[in-house]
Design an enzyme around this catalytic site. Structure first.
Site, PDB file in Angstrom:
ATOM      1  N   SER A   1       0.845  -1.196   0.000  1.00 26.74           N
ATOM      2  CA  SER A   1       0.000   0.000   0.000  1.00 26.74           C
ATOM      3  C   SER A   1       0.873   1.236   0.000  1.00 26.74           C
ATOM      4  CB  SER A   1      -0.899   0.014   1.240  1.00 26.74           C
ATOM      5  OG  SER A   1      -1.534   1.268   1.407  1.00 26.74           O
TER       6      SER A   1
ATOM      7  N   TYR B   1      -1.141   0.126  10.482  1.00 28.89           N
ATOM      8  CA  TYR B   1      -1.282  -0.321   9.095  1.00 28.89           C
ATOM      9  C   TYR B   1      -0.099   0.167   8.267  1.00 28.89           C
ATOM     10  CZ  TYR B   1      -3.264  -0.784   4.390  1.00 28.89           C
ATOM     11  OH  TYR B   1      -3.477  -1.097   3.059  1.00 28.89           O
TER      12      TYR B   1
END
Length: 234
Positions: free
Chosen positions: A136, A150
């Site tokens: 990501s 995250y």
């Protein structure tokens, strides 16, 4: 041996798009997902047991990863792995979230891909197999980020991938997309101001990511990372 590709989080979203592209290219897929209802529906849409099978599993715990790996090893026909399952966990984020919540996020987004890859490594090695991790843009750079756990996990997944560049038995690679053009991201992107949209850039089409994953599985180099930011490859 080694004919099927495992796609974690494969019942919906990007995982399903990847599975769909793999099936279109003639590969069998094993969808691993914790949503049993969505899993059954997705397997049916992909052509049933002739092309796809489903496996229920929760990758937010180490025990769940080990259970899923045991089931996959028992099949004996896995030639590739796409570590797609991940995401922010709901409610509060670090440091407001308690340790059990942010540690679960680390497990889902980093420990699970590493552990599942490790446990399947002997079978993948026998099949000259490949692994593609889905990273990501949240794991890139040094700007403030809404979910530190995250972002840290995805940064770790990137380095995990590149650290295995020297391996010749199993090729481990990654795709690192920006905002993916799925329903939730489309709504969030539509709510941004003009300058905010310019900063985020265009959404990345799930189909383009799926195609990049398939290309890496077929011919990517160990340690290769494909960044797909601002709607396209740079």
């Amino acid at each position: 041996m080694g004919t099927n590709i495992v796609v974690t989080g494969g019942a919906a979203g990007l995982g399903y798009a990847i599975a769909e592209e793999l099936v279109a290219r003639g590969r069998g897929v094993v969808l691993l997902d914790r949503d049993e209802t969505a899993l059954k529906a997705s397997v049916e849409r992909l052509g049933g047991r002739d092309r796809a099978v489903g496996l229920t599993g929760d990758l937010s715990t180490v025990e769940g990863v080990r259970t899923a790996a045991s089931a996959l090893l028992a099949r004996g026909d896995i030639g590739g792995l796409v570590n797609n399952a991940g995401g922010w966990l709901p409610d509060e984020q670090y440091p407001d979230a308690g340790p059990e919540r942010w540690m679960a996020a680390l497990t889902l987004n980093l420990t699970a891909p590493m552990l599942l890859t490790h446990l399947l490594w002997p079978m993948l090695s026998t099949a000259a197999g490949a692994v593609v991790n889905i990273g990501s843009s949240g794991g890139l750079g040094d700007a403030a980020y809404g979910s530190p756990e995250y972002g840290a996990a995805k940064a770790g997944l990137h380095r995990f991938t590149t650290s295995l560049a020297g391996r010749t038995d199993v090729r481990v690679m990654a795709v690192v997309p920006g905002w993916i053009g799925l329903e939730r991201a489309r709504k969030q992107w539509a709510a941004l101001t003009g300058p905010e949209r310019d900063e985020v850039g265009p959404l990345v089409h799930p189909e383009d990511i799926a195609a990049a994953v398939c290309t890496l599985l077929a011919s990517g180099r160990a340690g290769e990372v494909v960044e797909m930011l601002n709607g396209h490859r740079p």
